[in-house]
Every structure is written in structure tokens, then in C-alpha cells.
Design an enzyme around this catalytic site. Structure first.
Site, PDB file in Angstrom:
ATOM      1  N   HIS A  95       0.655  -1.053   0.013  1.00 10.28           N
ATOM      2  CA  HIS A  95       0.250  -0.024   0.085  1.00 10.28           C
ATOM      3  C   HIS A  95       0.766   1.380   0.153  1.00 10.28           C
ATOM      4  O   HIS A  95       0.451   2.353  -0.303  1.00 10.28           O
ATOM      5  CB  HIS A  95      -1.006   0.137   1.360  1.00 10.28           C
ATOM      6  CG  HIS A  95      -0.449   0.384   2.433  1.00 10.28           C
ATOM      7  ND1 HIS A  95       0.155  -0.790   3.525  1.00 10.28           N
ATOM      8  CD2 HIS A  95       0.094   1.355   3.127  1.00 10.28           C
ATOM      9  CE1 HIS A  95       0.365   0.126   4.574  1.00 10.28           C
ATOM     10  NE2 HIS A  95       0.567   0.990   4.412  1.00 10.28           N
ATOM     11  N   ASP A 125       0.012  -7.299   1.160  1.00  4.29           N
ATOM     12  CA  ASP A 125       0.591  -5.895   1.554  1.00  4.29           C
ATOM     13  C   ASP A 125       2.206  -5.902   1.726  1.00  4.29           C
ATOM     14  O   ASP A 125       2.713  -5.365   2.492  1.00  4.29           O
ATOM     15  CB  ASP A 125      -0.024  -5.395   2.872  1.00  4.29           C
ATOM     16  CG  ASP A 125      -0.054  -4.047   2.875  1.00  4.29           C
ATOM     17  OD1 ASP A 125       0.138  -3.176   1.839  1.00  4.29           O
ATOM     18  OD2 ASP A 125      -0.035  -3.485   3.978  1.00  4.29           O
ATOM     19  N   SER A 201       4.570   2.437   7.859  1.00  8.16           N
ATOM     20  CA  SER A 201       4.426   1.351   7.242  1.00  8.16           C
ATOM     21  C   SER A 201       5.463   0.753   6.182  1.00  8.16           C
ATOM     22  O   SER A 201       6.161   1.641   5.760  1.00  8.16           O
ATOM     23  CB  SER A 201       3.123   1.588   6.424  1.00  8.16           C
ATOM     24  OG  SER A 201       1.967   1.841   7.065  1.00  8.16           O
TER      25      SER A 201
END
Length: 348
Positions: A95, A125, A201
Site C-alpha cells: 500500500h 501487503d 508502514s
């Protein structure tokens, strides 16, 4: 909490240290044994950070977008990542880099280099990015199967653009499941209370030995201390497939479906292993399901002898191993048990 409350008394001599800090307690309210353990914890975290920090990178992403009026404009986003091979392969979240038109990677020493996506897998992901730069230090990858709740967990990343930010906590739980933004379920996710924020992230979750044990991926926004990382063993597998094929191959049968309970009488009559299944809501044209004769309302309860209790079970079983091979679906049609032969295709 003010950081001064955690400072050790650096004026204590080695003699005092060996005597258990009896002359001048280094930390108010903490006994000598606790102080030694506290210092050992600090040293473990600092040593791990020193080993991994040179591998951690900041990723800035440019994506094409449109305003409300329909005009084109460039959107910016970003996250973290870490170098896992000396020749410049970087592991991060899907993402973070998905649909990127341009990627810029900033190294610990301040160098900014362009990056290009080798492959990304929204279902887990995870993504691999290539950079061209010299003098790179690759992070050492650990084994997420060896983790235990309570172990030290250290997160390194760039939350809100603050480079090389370190947070520490413990492994809170193992074997969690997390829904990816593609809708699939990610298995064997690590739960930790090491604080994560937007920008973390794709950064590494590290153990006290300085080995990467996970890829930080998500938080639960209303909660505190509930954060998640994808286990490094999953990341190793996905990265190897992305490097080989540029994508993860999965099989597809062409149905839209929902998880539903199966009537108890039907479960008992046919001896079904589970009390739920997957009801076919729609069948796509020119799909394996259409060819096999699946109908709306059919409830899938088994695939090749393995129970299917829900949509996530079906996703998990439809791997690349089933592509092009004849499989057997057990379905309940009204109250009748049918065995349907189907040949899954590669997911597009």
C-alpha cells in the site's frame, strides 16, 4: 512521561556498579536489581537499533490523481522500508508503493535515489523495490516461527516524516489474521505494542538480536498499543516469488461469494466437518465456475477434500498449485450434496 526519569547515573564508578549501585542509586524508585535489568534492556534495544538502522529507508511516492473537478494532479505519499540484499532490494508494504508513478528513496546517510517497483502483492501487503546505490548494508532476516509472546519488539521507521524513529515494546500475540486492503486475509500476523504511526508502514520490526522479524503494516486507530506486522517468513516467501515472477500467482474460479451457516440437519445428514460454508452469490461469464456448472445459491463446503467454512478458507486453498489442475468441489444445492469438477485458472 519525562525522559529524565529514565536516565542512569553516569557518574557511578565501576566499583559502585559491582556493588549493586549501593553508594548512589542510579534511578529513583528502582532497586539495584531492577536498575541492572533496566540498563540491560536499554543496551539490547540500542544494539539492535545500531545493527538495523543503516538498512532502514524512507520511501516517498508520487501517484497520479485527480481533483474533484476532474483535473489531473500528483499526489504524494510515503512510508518506510528496509534493504534486505546488498545489491539494493528493499522490502516495504504494497500500500506504500502501489500505483506509484515515481519513487524516491532516502537512505540513512541522506542520499536520495530513485526506486522502481519489482513487484507488489496487495493480498499480503508486501512489495519489493529496487534502488541503485553503493555501500548498502542489508538487514539480517530472522525467523518469525521462533517468536514467543513477551519477547522484545523494536520498530524502526519514519512516522510523519521523522526519520529513524525508534519505538520498543513486546510481542503481544502471534497467529493473528489481518484483512489486507485487497480484501484477502493475511495469516500469521504478529501483534505488538511497539508504537506505529502513519509512515511506519513497511519498516522493520526487529528482535533484540537485531534481526528483522516482521514488516510493520497496520494499527487499530481507536486503540492504543495494538499494532501489527507481517511475519518475516511470509515476507521471505512473497519476496522470492515477486523477484521470480513479479507477482504472486493464485488460482481463480470466478464466483462472488459470502460465508453462511449450513442448516444443522444438513450438516448431520452428510457428516460435514464444519457448520458453515460459502454461498455462491454470482458466477462470472466464461469462468471455471460457469464451465463447471456452479449456480447461484450453491453452498461450497469442500475443495479437494479440505473443508471450506468461509470465504477466507476458499481464498487460502486457491493457491498457484491449483492453476490448470482439475479439482473437486463439494457443494450443497438446496438439500442435495453434489461433487463438481472444476479447473481453476490463474487469477488476473
Amino acid at each position: 512521561m519525562h525522559s529524565d526519569s529514565f536516565l542512569l547515573d553516569l557518574n557511578s564508578s565501576p566499583e559502585n556498579a559491582s556493588a549493586g549501585f549501593s553508594a548512589d542509586p542510579p534511578i529513583r524508585g528502582i532497586g539495584s536489581r531492577d536498575a541492572i535489568l533496566f540498563d540491560a534492556y536499554s543496551q539490547a534495544v540500542m544494539t539492535a537499533v545500531d545493527r538495523v538502522s543503516p538498512s532502514v529507508v524512507n520511501i516517498e511516492v508520487h501517484q497520479a490523481g485527480k481533483t474533484r473537478s476532474g483535473e489531473s494532479r500528483e499526489r504524494r505519499g510515503g512510508g518506510s522500508g528496509f534493504v534486505f540484499t546488498p545489491d539494493g532490494l528493499v522490502l516495504t508494504n504494497s500500500h506504500v508503493v502501489h500505483d506509484a508513478t515515481r519513487i524516491e528513496v532516502t537512505l540513512l546517510d541522506g542520499r536520495r535515489v530513485p526506486g522502481r517497483t519489482i513487484g507488489d502483492d496487495p493480498a499480503t501487503d508486501l512489495a519489493v523495490v529496487q534502488i541503485d546505490a553503493g555501500g548498502l548494508q542489508a538487514a539480517q532476516l530472522g525467523d518469525s516461527q521462533q517468536l514467543r509472546p513477551g519477547q522484545i519488539a523494536i520498530a524502526i521507521g519514519n512516522p510523519y516524516g521523522f526519520q529513524s524513529t525508534v519505538t520498543a515494546g513486546v510481542i503481544s500475540a502471534l497467529g493473528r489474521s489481518l484483512r489486507s486492503y485487497s480484501g484477502r486475509l493475511i495469516e500469521d500476523v504478529i501483534q505488538t505494542d511497539a508504537a506505529l504511526n502513519p509512515g511506519n508502514s513497511g519498516g522493520p520490526l526487529v528482535n533484540s538480536a537485531g534481526e528483522v522479524i516482521g514488516v510493520n503494516t497496520a494499527t487499530i486507530l481507536p486503540a492504543q498499543g495494538i499494532c501489527f506486522a507481517i511475519g518475516i517468513n511470509t515476507a521471505k516467501f512473497v519476496a522470492s516469488r515477486l523477484l521470480r515472477d513479479g507477482r504472486i500467482r493464485r488460482s481463480w474460479i470466478g464466483v462472488s461469494a459470502q460465508t453462511v451457516p449450513v442448516h444443522r440437519r444438513v450438516v448431520r445428514f452428510y457428516g460435514l466437518p464444519k457448520e458453515s460454508g460459502v454461498v455462491v452469490v454470482g458466477v462470472e461469464d466464461r469462468s471455471p465456475a460457469r464451465t463447471a456448472g456452479l449456480r447461484e445459491g450453491d453452498v461450497i463446503v469442500e475443495l479437494d477434500g479440505k473443508p471450506v467454512a468461509g470465504v477466507d478458507d476458499l481464498h487460502r486453498l486457491l493457491t498457484d498449485a491449483q492453476v490448470g489442475l482439475r479439482c473437486e468441489l463439494v457443494v450443497i444445492r438446496h438439500t442435495e450434496r453434489l461433487v463438481v469438477s472444476i479447473v481453476p485458472e490463474e487469477a488476473r
